[in-house]
Scaffold this active site. Structure first.
Site, PDB file in Angstrom:
ATOM      1  N   ASP A 202      24.310  29.872 -37.472  1.00 11.04           N
ATOM      2  CA  ASP A 202      23.290  28.813 -37.457  1.00 11.04           C
ATOM      3  C   ASP A 202      23.470  28.001 -38.730  1.00 11.04           C
ATOM      4  O   ASP A 202      24.417  28.224 -39.491  1.00 11.04           O
ATOM      5  CB  ASP A 202      21.879  29.408 -37.338  1.00 11.04           C
ATOM      6  CG  ASP A 202      20.948  28.481 -36.566  1.00 11.04           C
ATOM      7  OD1 ASP A 202      20.760  27.328 -37.013  1.00 11.04           O
ATOM      8  OD2 ASP A 202      20.416  28.886 -35.514  1.00 11.04           O
ATOM      9  N   HIS A 276      22.951  23.109 -34.841  1.00 12.51           N
ATOM     10  CA  HIS A 276      22.778  24.354 -35.617  1.00 12.51           C
ATOM     11  C   HIS A 276      24.074  24.765 -36.323  1.00 12.51           C
ATOM     12  O   HIS A 276      24.352  25.953 -36.442  1.00 12.51           O
ATOM     13  CB  HIS A 276      22.304  25.485 -34.694  1.00 12.51           C
ATOM     14  CG  HIS A 276      20.881  25.326 -34.224  1.00 12.51           C
ATOM     15  ND1 HIS A 276      19.807  25.794 -34.951  1.00 12.51           N
ATOM     16  CD2 HIS A 276      20.366  24.737 -33.111  1.00 12.51           C
ATOM     17  CE1 HIS A 276      18.682  25.508 -34.298  1.00 12.51           C
ATOM     18  NE2 HIS A 276      18.997  24.854 -33.189  1.00 12.51           N
ATOM     19  N   GLU A 353      18.846  22.311 -29.043  1.00  6.89           N
ATOM     20  CA  GLU A 353      18.321  21.453 -30.109  1.00  6.89           C
ATOM     21  C   GLU A 353      19.397  20.629 -30.818  1.00  6.89           C
ATOM     22  O   GLU A 353      19.468  20.605 -32.038  1.00  6.89           O
ATOM     23  CB  GLU A 353      17.566  22.325 -31.129  1.00  6.89           C
ATOM     24  CG  GLU A 353      16.385  23.039 -30.508  1.00  6.89           C
ATOM     25  CD  GLU A 353      15.646  23.952 -31.471  1.00  6.89           C
ATOM     26  OE1 GLU A 353      14.416  23.971 -31.398  1.00  6.89           O
ATOM     27  OE2 GLU A 353      16.291  24.640 -32.286  1.00  6.89           O
TER      28      GLU A 353
END
Ligand code: ACM
Length: 633
Positions: A202, A276, A353
């Site tokens: 991440d 990410h 995302e």
């Protein structure tokens, strides 16, 4: 004489009652069928066991060791007539499937049968929960009591509702050691979870060695240490020591995979891309579509905006570029090694995302769109996901991604992990893709779990009762596409393993029951009762858990005269809520909440305590009147 007669009759009845009424069965997840008999089995030194079947030595060894630790009884192996009989039925009982078992405790022995080794393992997990709670601890107490310990006579027949019973552990945002991951596995298998999803990469850390790309961990695994509030820290100074982090070497991963396998757990690795990806970009800055960006591993400072009611956007581009061929070359190397290390059939590529605001400005992405005839950013994302799916497939694996991979068109053969509710999962299943349900509203264990003013701050809450309502199978889809369900533990705000436990338990118990037990065997009041027994066991096992389920659910309203009135609810049955308005700490003699209560004007704080069966449960909660006013519905 009459008195003596009454006394004798009463005493005999009490004796009879205790003889028949041994410990009730408190297994979580609730087995498919529990038939309680009369009487009990008394444990004693010198007990024996027999084993029938191939390929189960490790299961038996683990049990033998665990049982010895728990009871000081060293089971010796005998060919027949043993006190403990384990046998593999070799698929002769189709009703037990591959993971089911039958567990029979009689007054003279214990029999566990299953078709496959996994079933025996689960039978053993249920049996361990029948042992007295003290056996969870390693204290000398157990030695003294061993001879007196009794197990209820019972017949349990049990099979799981779903084959995918997962927990996701984010080891990127905060790093957890190999030993802690093993402990996580030990705790999850107590409740028959069989899938550990490791979120390995991440923005805040790259946690897996890739031998062909050593920069990924040399650079991507390390950042300055931060202990304060998440997203509340300044950017690291360029010369600040990178003294926080870690990663798993190939040897570590092999050891974890083996450890998990011996406990019937598959490990699903996740490499979260194209968003990410700040830790990867710290190692390879030219893989982003925003040249010149200064990258480092994020240490918790804010770089994304989530405006209420509007689309999120990035303050700094944390995406890989879908227009850069070098990205796919690097990913090919990454997935080559990931595929070699993890035997599980799926690899998770994240896909969640992905902010598009930097992609929208990128010249190379505009060119890609023209060249590939991609009409919008969803199509660009879908182009990337499809290329990644091809890479993963070329390594002999199936690709899974968060439900954003549906946007712009789902890659052929991809599986979806549905987190933004169930709708993505439903859409994917209707398009004949396999799905794991992991919706935020039931299964996000990073959310706070009780009264938010005393819980660690998170942007959303999830109480135990809501987690218990999780049902991975919506009515509208063909069950064959729903692999199962999973709860996710993100660790932005979780810095140590004790907090991991606090966030997992008891909510992961609710998830365990939702993915294992037949729907008709779920019952909230009964579950709470069993959770409380698990708390006792966890006390002995030194596993931390949260008692937030006892927190009253506190809100307020204005009554007809516009006075502020307290409105309180609870999720635990048979619990009394008492409160003070005079600043003192209340106990059970204080006012008991029954109906909305109008607060006198001079009240500044309301303090609550809860009681169950005459004992205080949970913690005292203090709420200011200012806070109450904010909660007026
Ligand atoms: C997610 O929670 N971003 C999958």
């Amino acid at each position: 004489m009459k008195k003596l007669f009454v006394f004798v009759v009463l005493s005999v009845s009490v004796l009879l009652l205790t003889a028949q009424d041994t410990e009730p069965i408190h297994i979580i997840p609730n087995p498919s069928s529990v038939i309680k008999g009369n009487g009990e089995l008394t444990l004693k030194m010198g007990m024996t066991m027999s084993v029938e079947g191939e390929g189960i030595q490790h299961v038996i060894d683990q049990f033998k060791e665990r049982f010895l630790k728990a009871t000081s009884i060293n089971l010796s192996i005998v060919p027949s007539k043993a006190d403990f009989q384990f046998s593999l039925l070799k698929d002769t009982d189709p009703s037990l499937g591959t993971e089911g078992y039958r567990l029979e405790v009689t007054a003279s022995n214990v029999i566990i049968q299953a078709n496959q080794p996994a079933g025996l393992f689960y039978g053993i997990q249920s049996f361990l929960q029948l042992l007295p709670k003290e056996t969870e601890s390693n204290t000398a107490l157990r030695k003294k009591k061993a001879g007196a310990w009794k197990i209820p006579v019972v017949t349990i027949t049990d099979t799981p509702r779903f084959g995918w019973r997962g927990l996701m552990f984010d080891v990127s945002r905060h790093f957890f050691t190999k030993q802690e991951v093993k402990q996580f596995i030990d705790e999850m298998v107590r409740y028959k979870f069989n899938l550990l999803h490791l979120h390995l990469t991440d923005d805040q850390g790259w946690r897996i060695q890739i031998k062909s790309l050593p920069q990924l961990t040399d650079v991507g695994a390390w950042r300055p240490k931060r202990e304060g509030k998440w997203a509340n820290t300044p950017d690291p100074a360029p010369d600040e020591p990178k003294n926080y982090g870690g990663f798993y070497t190939h040897e570590d991963i092999k050891e974890l995979v083996q450890y998990a396998k011996e406990r019937f757990v598959n490990i699903l690795p996740e490499i979260d891309i194209p968003g990410h990806s700040m830790a990867m970009l710290a190692a390879f800055p030219d893989l982003s579509a925003t040249p010149g960006t200064k990258y480092w591993v994020n240490a918790g400072e804010k770089f994304m905006e989530w405006p209420a009611g509007a689309h999120f956007y990035a303050l700094k581009d944390n995406n890989l570029s879908p227009a850069n061929e070098k990205v796919y070359q690097v990913l090919d190397k990454v997935f080559t090694e990931v595929a070699q290390l993890f035997p599980f059939e799926y690899i998770h590529m994240g896909g969640d995302e992905t902010a598009k605001n930097f992609w929208e400005k990128s010249e190379e992405i505009k060119e890609l769109m023209k060249r590939e005839n991609l009409k919008d950013m969803d199509a660009v994302q879908s182009y990337f996901v499809k290329r990644v799916e091809k890479i993963i497939r070329s390594k002999g694996k199936k690709m899974m991604g968060w439900d954003e991979i549906l946007e712009g068109g789902l890659a052929e053969g991809a599986s979806v992990m549905s987190w933004r509710g169930m709708k993505g999962g439903i859409a994917a299943a209707k398009a004949n893709h396999t799905v794991v349900m992991s919706p935020t509203d039931f299964a996000y264990l990073d959310y706070y779990q009780g009264e938010k003013t005393v819980e660690p701050p998170v942007y959303a809450g999830l109480r135990l009762q809501k987690a218990y309502q999780f049902d991975p199978l919506p009515d509208s889809v063909d069950p064959k596409f729903i692999l199962g369900g999973q709860a996710n533990l993100w660790t932005e705000q979780i810095q140590n393993f004790r907090t991991v436990q606090y966030m997992l338990w008891p909510r992961a118990l609710a998830i365990a029951e939702s993915v294992w037990s037949p729907k008709e065997r779920k019952n909230w009041a009964d579950f709470v009762n069993r959770v409380e027994h698990q708390f006792d066991r966890m006390n002995h096992a030194k596993i931390r858990y949260s008692t937030a389920m006892y927190d009253p659910i506190i809100s307020a309203r204005y009554d007809a005269q516009k006075n502020l009135a307290l409105v309180v609810d609870k999720e635990i049955p048979d619990m009394d809520i008492h409160f003070s308005i005079d600043e003192s700490n209340p106990d059970h003699t204080y006012r008991k909440y029954t109906d909305p209560y109008t607060l006198p004007k001079d009240v500044a704080t309301v303090k609550f305590v809860c009681y169950k069966n005459g004992k205080q449960v949970g913690r005292q909660i203090n709420i200011s009147v200012e806070e109450l006013k904010k909660r007026v519905r």
